[in-house]
Design a protein around this motif. Structure first.
Motif, short mmCIF file in Angstrom:
data_model
loop_
_atom_site.label_atom_id
_atom_site.label_comp_id
_atom_site.label_asym_id
_atom_site.label_seq_id
_atom_site.Cartn_x
_atom_site.Cartn_y
_atom_site.Cartn_z
N THR A 46 29.03 -11.77 32.23
CA THR A 46 29.79 -10.69 31.63
C THR A 46 29.14 -10.08 30.40
N VAL A 47 27.97 -10.55 29.96
CA VAL A 47 27.51 -10.07 28.67
C VAL A 47 26.05 -9.67 28.64
N LEU A 48 25.75 -8.90 27.60
CA LEU A 48 24.38 -8.55 27.30
C LEU A 48 24.22 -8.59 25.80
N ILE A 49 23.12 -9.13 25.33
CA ILE A 49 22.91 -9.21 23.90
C ILE A 49 21.42 -9.28 23.65
N ALA A 50 21.00 -9.04 22.43
CA ALA A 50 19.61 -9.23 22.08
C ALA A 50 19.40 -9.03 20.60
N ALA A 51 18.43 -9.64 20.04
CA ALA A 51 17.54 -9.15 19.03
C ALA A 51 17.95 -9.21 17.59
N SER A 52 17.13 -8.57 16.76
CA SER A 52 17.32 -8.55 15.33
C SER A 52 16.86 -7.23 14.77
N ALA A 53 17.35 -6.92 13.59
CA ALA A 53 16.95 -5.68 12.93
C ALA A 53 16.24 -5.99 11.64
N LEU A 66 25.92 -4.50 12.79
CA LEU A 66 25.99 -3.93 14.12
C LEU A 66 25.40 -2.53 14.15
N GLU A 67 25.73 -1.72 13.16
CA GLU A 67 25.20 -0.36 13.10
C GLU A 67 23.67 -0.38 12.99
N ASN A 68 23.16 -1.27 12.16
CA ASN A 68 21.71 -1.38 11.99
C ASN A 68 21.04 -1.82 13.29
N PHE A 69 21.67 -2.75 13.98
CA PHE A 69 21.15 -3.23 15.26
C PHE A 69 21.06 -2.12 16.29
N VAL A 70 22.14 -1.36 16.42
CA VAL A 70 22.18 -0.28 17.42
C VAL A 70 21.13 0.78 17.12
N LYS A 71 20.92 1.07 15.84
CA LYS A 71 19.95 2.10 15.45
C LYS A 71 18.50 1.66 15.65
N THR A 72 18.21 0.40 15.39
CA THR A 72 16.80 0.00 15.29
C THR A 72 16.26 -0.81 16.46
N VAL A 73 17.14 -1.48 17.21
CA VAL A 73 16.66 -2.33 18.31
C VAL A 73 16.81 -1.58 19.63
N LEU A 120 28.75 -2.28 24.83
CA LEU A 120 28.78 -2.45 23.37
C LEU A 120 27.39 -2.65 22.81
N ILE A 121 26.58 -3.44 23.49
CA ILE A 121 25.28 -3.80 22.96
C ILE A 121 24.15 -2.92 23.48
N ALA A 122 24.15 -2.59 24.76
CA ALA A 122 22.97 -1.98 25.38
C ALA A 122 23.02 -0.48 25.54
N ALA A 123 24.21 0.12 25.59
CA ALA A 123 24.29 1.52 26.00
C ALA A 123 24.43 2.51 24.85
N ALA A 124 25.15 2.16 23.81
CA ALA A 124 25.48 3.13 22.77
C ALA A 124 24.30 3.45 21.86
N PRO A 125 24.07 4.72 21.56
CA PRO A 125 22.97 5.10 20.67
C PRO A 125 23.31 4.95 19.20
N ASP A 126 24.59 4.91 18.85
CA ASP A 126 24.99 4.80 17.45
C ASP A 126 26.41 4.25 17.35
#
Length: 214
Positions: free
Chosen positions: A7-14, A25-32, A115-121
């Motif tokens: 059910t999930v997708l996740i990754a990474a660091s900013a 979360l905002e930083n993650f979405v913008k940079t990863v 939540l994690i993979a699709a949104a650009p911001d």
């Protein structure tokens, strides 16, 4: 129970430390923009008929590339692959030798994967989720995402970040569904923004597999 593991997708660091989980979360979405990691997932069912709660553990690896491509490979205790190629979401159960395909745009919606993979911001996330910074716990900063759609099987998603002096690392994902089942995914060996080949997210049903379109 198998589907719970998928059910999930996740990754990474900013790259910079943040004040709270929402900012992380905002930083993650913008940079990863892409990621690769190993995961361990524990799904716990609520107590039933006087019996204690039961837990099952799975593990595997995943890769993703924004805005809408990801791949989960579950290795233990059973083999299963989930691949999103941008158009179709594929689920391959090795034990059943069965492939299920679905139109990706119709099934992601207010899900952890979206939540994690699709949104650009963050603004795009807020169209589908109510986002709130949550209290620090277990040494992590947390943000709670509550789907705005009320007809799904998902109650809440909590995302945990490990914050250090110069970095904010995404460390955990906790999902509570409408049946009271809780899924906690922890991450290791995280790679941030690796170059991923296009064929990484291509999927072809194995010869002889039963293919079901939904």
């Amino acid at each position: 129970m198998k589907k719970l593991f998928a059910t999930v997708l996740i990754a990474a660091s900013a790259g910079t430390a943040c004040a709270d989980g929402l900012e992380s979360l905002e930083n993650f979405v913008k940079t990863v923009k892409s990621g690769r990691a190993e995961f361990t997932q524990v799904v716990t069912s609520p107590p039933k008929d006087g019996q204690a709660a039961r837990s099952k553990t799975s593990s595997g690896s995943f890769e993703f590339q924004r805005p809408s491509k990801f791949k989960f490979i579950y290795k233990k205790p059973f083999e299963q692959s989930i691949v999103a190629d941008g158009q179709t979401l594929w689920l391959y159960d090795v034990d059943l030798n069965q492939v299920t395909s679905r139109k990706q745009s119709s099934v992601l919606g207010s899900t952890p994967a979206a939540l994690i993979a699709a949104a650009p911001d963050l603004k795009a996330l807020q169209a589908d989720f109510t986002l709130q910074a949550a209290p620090d716990k277990d040494g992590l900063q947390w943000v709670t995402a509550t789907p705005k759609a009320k007809d799904g099987q998902l109650q809440t998603v909590k995302v945990g970040f490990k914050v250090e002096a110069q970095s904010t690392e995404l460390a955990a994902l906790e999902i509570l569904d409408s049946f009271g089942q809780r899924s906690l995914m922890s991450f290791a060996k995280v790679e941030v923004n690796p170059a991923l080949a296009a064929e990484t997210f291509q999927f072809k049903p194995p010869a002889g597999a039963d293919v079901v379109k939904q």
